[in-house]
Scaffold this active site. Structure first.
Site, PDB file in Angstrom:
ATOM      1  N   ILE A 173       2.658   2.636   9.383  1.00 47.68           N
ATOM      2  CA  ILE A 173       3.757   3.614   9.422  1.00 47.68           C
ATOM      3  C   ILE A 173       3.195   5.042   9.519  1.00 47.68           C
ATOM      4  CG2 ILE A 173       5.865   4.418   8.278  1.00 47.68           C
ATOM      5  CD1 ILE A 173       5.872   1.716   6.742  1.00 47.68           C
TER       6      ILE A 173
ATOM      7  N   ASP B  78      -7.532   8.706   5.270  1.00 52.89           N
ATOM      8  CA  ASP B  78      -7.422   7.255   5.072  1.00 52.89           C
ATOM      9  C   ASP B  78      -8.801   6.726   4.682  1.00 52.89           C
ATOM     10  OD1 ASP B  78      -5.091   5.076   6.469  1.00 52.89           O
ATOM     11  OD2 ASP B  78      -6.962   4.308   5.604  1.00 52.89           O
TER      12      ASP B  78
ATOM     13  N   SER C 171      10.197   1.963  -1.314  1.00 49.01           N
ATOM     14  CA  SER C 171      10.574   0.690  -0.694  1.00 49.01           C
ATOM     15  C   SER C 171      11.874   0.172  -1.287  1.00 49.01           C
ATOM     16  CB  SER C 171       9.459  -0.323  -0.977  1.00 49.01           C
ATOM     17  OG  SER C 171       9.889  -1.623  -0.687  1.00 49.01           O
ATOM     18  N   ALA C 172      12.582  -0.599  -0.483  1.00 52.83           N
ATOM     19  CA  ALA C 172      13.790  -1.282  -0.966  1.00 52.83           C
ATOM     20  C   ALA C 172      13.456  -2.229  -2.109  1.00 52.83           C
ATOM     21  CB  ALA C 172      14.421  -2.067   0.175  1.00 52.83           C
TER      22      ALA C 172
ATOM     23  N   TYR D 156       3.214  -5.309  -6.813  1.00 56.19           N
ATOM     24  CA  TYR D 156       3.353  -4.291  -5.769  1.00 56.19           C
ATOM     25  C   TYR D 156       4.653  -3.521  -5.966  1.00 56.19           C
ATOM     26  CZ  TYR D 156       4.975  -2.285  -1.395  1.00 56.19           C
ATOM     27  OH  TYR D 156       5.507  -1.419  -0.461  1.00 56.19           O
TER      28      TYR D 156
ATOM     29  N   LYS E 211       5.591   0.581  -6.907  1.00 51.93           N
ATOM     30  CA  LYS E 211       6.488   1.498  -6.177  1.00 51.93           C
ATOM     31  C   LYS E 211       7.469   2.145  -7.150  1.00 51.93           C
ATOM     32  CE  LYS E 211       4.852   1.527  -2.288  1.00 51.93           C
ATOM     33  NZ  LYS E 211       4.308   2.752  -1.741  1.00 51.93           N
TER      34      LYS E 211
HETATM   35  P1  NAD Z   1      -0.744   0.152   5.829  1.00 47.18           P
HETATM   36  O1  NAD Z   1      -1.566  -0.712   4.950  1.00 47.18           O
HETATM   37  O2  NAD Z   1      -0.781  -0.082   7.285  1.00 47.18           O
HETATM   38  O3  NAD Z   1      -1.062   1.683   5.532  1.00 47.18           O
HETATM   39  C1  NAD Z   1      -1.526   2.148   4.296  1.00 47.18           C
HETATM   40  C2  NAD Z   1      -2.826   2.882   4.569  1.00 47.18           C
HETATM   41  O4  NAD Z   1      -3.328   3.431   3.345  1.00 47.18           O
HETATM   42  C3  NAD Z   1      -3.918   1.977   5.136  1.00 47.18           C
HETATM   43  O5  NAD Z   1      -4.365   2.529   6.346  1.00 47.18           O
HETATM   44  C4  NAD Z   1      -5.005   1.970   4.061  1.00 47.18           C
HETATM   45  O6  NAD Z   1      -6.292   1.903   4.622  1.00 47.18           O
HETATM   46  C5  NAD Z   1      -4.739   3.271   3.352  1.00 47.18           C
HETATM   47  N1  NAD Z   1      -5.140   3.338   1.936  1.00 47.18           N
HETATM   48  C6  NAD Z   1      -4.880   2.438   0.959  1.00 47.18           C
HETATM   49  N2  NAD Z   1      -5.350   2.884  -0.210  1.00 47.18           N
HETATM   50  C7  NAD Z   1      -5.909   4.097   0.027  1.00 47.18           C
HETATM   51  C8  NAD Z   1      -6.550   5.064  -0.789  1.00 47.18           C
HETATM   52  N3  NAD Z   1      -6.721   4.876  -2.092  1.00 47.18           N
HETATM   53  N4  NAD Z   1      -7.003   6.193  -0.201  1.00 47.18           N
HETATM   54  C9  NAD Z   1      -6.867   6.395   1.125  1.00 47.18           C
HETATM   55  N5  NAD Z   1      -6.270   5.521   1.946  1.00 47.18           N
HETATM   56  C10 NAD Z   1      -5.792   4.387   1.400  1.00 47.18           C
HETATM   57  O7  NAD Z   1       0.766   0.044   5.299  1.00 47.18           O
HETATM   58  P2  NAD Z   1       2.110   0.583   5.935  1.00 47.18           P
HETATM   59  O8  NAD Z   1       2.935  -0.581   6.304  1.00 47.18           O
HETATM   60  O9  NAD Z   1       1.847   1.630   6.924  1.00 47.18           O
HETATM   61  O10 NAD Z   1       2.781   1.213   4.646  1.00 47.18           O
HETATM   62  C11 NAD Z   1       2.624   2.576   4.323  1.00 47.18           C
HETATM   63  C12 NAD Z   1       3.319   2.843   2.993  1.00 47.18           C
HETATM   64  O11 NAD Z   1       4.695   2.458   3.102  1.00 47.18           O
HETATM   65  C13 NAD Z   1       2.741   2.058   1.831  1.00 47.18           C
HETATM   66  O12 NAD Z   1       2.728   2.874   0.687  1.00 47.18           O
HETATM   67  C14 NAD Z   1       3.725   0.922   1.649  1.00 47.18           C
HETATM   68  O13 NAD Z   1       3.766   0.465   0.320  1.00 47.18           O
HETATM   69  C15 NAD Z   1       5.028   1.587   2.036  1.00 47.18           C
HETATM   70  N6  NAD Z   1       6.026   0.625   2.516  1.00 47.18           N
HETATM   71  C16 NAD Z   1       5.710  -0.197   3.574  1.00 47.18           C
HETATM   72  C17 NAD Z   1       6.648  -1.121   4.010  1.00 47.18           C
HETATM   73  C18 NAD Z   1       6.334  -2.042   5.144  1.00 47.18           C
HETATM   74  O14 NAD Z   1       7.078  -2.993   5.351  1.00 47.18           O
HETATM   75  N7  NAD Z   1       5.301  -1.830   5.933  1.00 47.18           N
HETATM   76  C19 NAD Z   1       7.903  -1.209   3.378  1.00 47.18           C
HETATM   77  C20 NAD Z   1       8.181  -0.351   2.322  1.00 47.18           C
HETATM   78  C21 NAD Z   1       7.231   0.575   1.893  1.00 47.18           C
HETATM   79  C1  UD1 Z   2       8.706  -8.123   2.269  1.00 52.67           C
HETATM   80  C2  UD1 Z   2       8.338  -7.869   0.837  1.00 52.67           C
HETATM   81  C3  UD1 Z   2       8.895  -6.538   0.400  1.00 52.67           C
HETATM   82  C4  UD1 Z   2       8.455  -5.432   1.360  1.00 52.67           C
HETATM   83  C5  UD1 Z   2       8.936  -5.830   2.753  1.00 52.67           C
HETATM   84  C6  UD1 Z   2       8.641  -4.817   3.801  1.00 52.67           C
HETATM   85  C7  UD1 Z   2       8.198 -10.114  -0.142  1.00 52.67           C
HETATM   86  C8  UD1 Z   2       8.808 -11.069  -1.114  1.00 52.67           C
HETATM   87  N1  UD1 Z   2       8.835  -8.935  -0.003  1.00 52.67           N
HETATM   88  O1  UD1 Z   2      10.104  -8.189   2.352  1.00 52.67           O
HETATM   89  O2  UD1 Z   2       8.457  -6.214  -0.900  1.00 52.67           O
HETATM   90  O3  UD1 Z   2       9.011  -4.200   0.965  1.00 52.67           O
HETATM   91  O4  UD1 Z   2       8.307  -7.068   3.093  1.00 52.67           O
HETATM   92  O5  UD1 Z   2       7.523  -5.132   4.532  1.00 52.67           O
HETATM   93  O6  UD1 Z   2       7.175 -10.387   0.451  1.00 52.67           O
HETATM   94  N2  UD1 Z   2      10.018 -15.046   6.823  1.00 52.67           N
HETATM   95  C9  UD1 Z   2       9.861 -16.330   7.308  1.00 52.67           C
HETATM   96  N3  UD1 Z   2       8.611 -16.717   7.702  1.00 52.67           N
HETATM   97  C10 UD1 Z   2       7.516 -15.896   7.642  1.00 52.67           C
HETATM   98  C11 UD1 Z   2       7.699 -14.575   7.142  1.00 52.67           C
HETATM   99  C12 UD1 Z   2       8.955 -14.191   6.732  1.00 52.67           C
HETATM  100  O7  UD1 Z   2      10.803 -17.099   7.372  1.00 52.67           O
HETATM  101  O8  UD1 Z   2       6.421 -16.330   8.011  1.00 52.67           O
HETATM  102  C13 UD1 Z   2      11.367 -14.594   6.422  1.00 52.67           C
HETATM  103  C14 UD1 Z   2      11.472 -14.252   4.943  1.00 52.67           C
HETATM  104  O9  UD1 Z   2      11.902 -15.340   4.203  1.00 52.67           O
HETATM  105  C15 UD1 Z   2      12.521 -13.141   4.982  1.00 52.67           C
HETATM  106  C16 UD1 Z   2      12.367 -12.503   6.352  1.00 52.67           C
HETATM  107  O10 UD1 Z   2      11.646 -13.436   7.139  1.00 52.67           O
HETATM  108  O11 UD1 Z   2      13.797 -13.708   4.920  1.00 52.67           O
HETATM  109  C17 UD1 Z   2      11.624 -11.201   6.312  1.00 52.67           C
HETATM  110  O12 UD1 Z   2      10.403 -11.406   5.616  1.00 52.67           O
HETATM  111  P1  UD1 Z   2       9.290 -10.269   5.478  1.00 52.67           P
HETATM  112  O13 UD1 Z   2       8.987  -9.711   6.798  1.00 52.67           O
HETATM  113  O14 UD1 Z   2       8.163 -10.842   4.680  1.00 52.67           O
HETATM  114  O15 UD1 Z   2      10.039  -9.125   4.660  1.00 52.67           O
HETATM  115  P2  UD1 Z   2      10.792  -9.235   3.236  1.00 52.67           P
HETATM  116  O16 UD1 Z   2      10.635 -10.545   2.612  1.00 52.67           O
HETATM  117  O17 UD1 Z   2      12.173  -8.747   3.437  1.00 52.67           O
END
Ligand code: NAD
Ligand code: UD1
Length: 349
Positions: free
Chosen positions: A15, A34, A127-128, A153, A157
């Site tokens: 992201i 990073d 995060s949600a 995790y 958050k």
């Molecule tokens: P990501 O793992 O791709 O990005 C996180 C980055 O942080 C990585 O590049 C990692 O190398 C870096 N990092 C981790 N610890 C570090 C540290 N101590 N110092 C410096 N760099 C560090 O994950 P993302 O999907 O891009 O998520 C970004 C943020 O959004 C995270 O905080 C995650 O919890 C939050 N978030 C992600 C999702 C999702 O579905 N991807 C959903 C809700 C919230």
């Molecule tokens: C997951 C995380 C959540 C995080 C979110 C965003 C869990 C329990 N929750 O949510 O904390 O904020 O990702 O990245 O891991 N699914 C399958 N097969 C798969 C993978 C997923 O059926 O191989 C289904 C899951 O049951 C779910 C949906 O796809 O219904 C989405 O899954 P996923 O992408 O892992 O996201 P969340 O579970 O919503």
């Protein structure tokens, strides 16, 4: 050119890198930090290619106060967007200490650095998962947060939000005019940059739905396990709120505008989702259109902790940020597929 410099922690990640692109294209100066724990320099190169700029990048750790001091000394930072952290739900159950240490320590150390250098604007990646209220499906910012999120995790958050809120409302930033925080609660980001040069590059077997499907489509995995098709939802599979990562990245521009308008002691949580519940089968069907072939799947046991349905109430994002998503599910899956097809091994050559 916006005369502001934004520190993007975790800016080589999924992201963060998409947000860096949107910020640079909007005229912000960005400084990307990073430790490359879950990212590669390829993402930084891609940011440079897409924006035709040379990104300012520091490899280092947000838990390292001396490192952060160097970054703040060498750059006049106007605001921080804090993406850095560990994010794998399942791994956090196995390694809670590592998750609490990295996620909490990085936020605290960053806040201390900001205070020392008089930087008071903070946009947080929440995060949600902080809600996960089993009795509600449409979460608004007042939805009761669970006392105990499903995973360590999730707890990190929630606790990071408490740290930010308490610090914003406390006295420690008073000497620099108060801390202003916007906490953006993401729903389910998927998709990739439309150029095909930037996308999600998970380590090992993906935990999340979209990257699993694209790895099946590209032939790296055999078939998608569907975690339960016997939920009380229209097609039996769980409903989630998928948001295109580029829309999500643009939400950060709106979040920055908002936080720059605030002063004094300020903390505000805002949902970033599309507001539309979508089932696993609907995601698969959309990918099948993008890929032009069937995605093989197998229905397996439910995954522990999965809820049947949740999605964002987006009213607050619209009202206070003027933010609405523009890209639909078919754009999300088409862009994810474009990235995966052209980069079957992610950023590694
Ligand atoms: P990501 O793992 O791709 O990005 C996180 C980055 O942080 C990585 O590049 C990692 O190398 C870096 N990092 C981790 N610890 C570090 C540290 N101590 N110092 C410096 N760099 C560090 O994950 P993302 O999907 O891009 O998520 C970004 C943020 O959004 C995270 O905080 C995650 O919890 C939050 N978030 C992600 C999702 C999702 O579905 N991807 C959903 C809700 C919230
Ligand atoms: C997951 C995380 C959540 C995080 C979110 C965003 C869990 C329990 N929750 O949510 O904390 O904020 O990702 O990245 O891991 N699914 C399958 N097969 C798969 C993978 C997923 O059926 O191989 C289904 C899951 O049951 C779910 C949906 O796809 O219904 C989405 O899954 P996923 O992408 O892992 O996201 P969340 O579970 O919503």
């Amino acid at each position: 050119m916006v005369n502001k410099t934004i520190l993007i922690t975790g800016g080589a990640g999924y992201i963060g890198s998409h947000t860096a692109v949107e910020l640079i294209q909007a005229g912000y100066k960005t400084v990307i930090v990073d430790n490359l724990y879950n990212a590669s320099l390829g993402a930084v190169d891609a940011i440079g290619e897409i924006t035709s700029t040379e990104p300012i990048f520091y490899k280092g750790d947000c838990t390292d106060s001396q490192f952060l001091k160097k970054v703040f000394t060498e750059n006049k930072i106007d605001a921080v967007i804090h993406f850095a952290g560990y994010k794998a739900v399942g791994e956090s159950v196995k390694k809670p200490l590592a998750y609490y240490k990295n996620n909490l320590d990085s936020t605290i150390t960053l806040l201390e650095g900001m205070k020392e250098f008089g930087c008071t604007k903070f946009v947080f990646s929440s995060s949600a998962t902080v809600y996960l209220d089993e009795n509600v499906v449409k979460y608004n910012e007042k939805t009761t947060k669970t006392n105990r999120p499903f995973s360590p995790y999730g707890t990190t958050k929630l606790v990071q939000e408490y740290i930010l809120q308490d610090t914003a409302l406390g006295e420690e930033f008073e000497s620099v005019g108060g801390l202003q925080v916007v906490s953006l609660r993401y729903f389910n980001p998927i998709g990739a940059h439309s150029s095909g040069n930037l996308g999600e590059d998970p380590n090992g077997i993906p935990n999340n739905l979209a990257p699993y499907i694209t790895q099946v489509a590209v032939g790296k995995l055999d078939s998608l396990p569907i975690f339960g098709a016997d939920y009380s939802t229209p097609d039996g599979t769980p409903l989630r709120d998928y948001i295109h990562v580029v829309d999500l990245a643009k939400g950060h521009l709106a979040g920055l505008d908002y936080v720059f308008k605030q002063s004094g002691k300020f903390f505000d949580p805002i949902n970033l989702g599309a507001g539309k519940p979508v089932s696993v089968f609907e995601v698969i069907a959309s990918f099948e259109k993008a890929v032009g072939q069937k995605i093989p799947y197998k229905i397996v046991e439910r995954r522990a902790g999965d809820l049947p349905e949740f999605f964002a109430d987006c009213a607050k994002a619209k009202e206070v940020l003027g933010f609405e998503t523009k890209l639909d599910l078919d754009s999300m899956t088409a862009d994810s597929w474009h990235w995966q097809k052209t980069h079957p091994n992610g950023f590694s050559k």
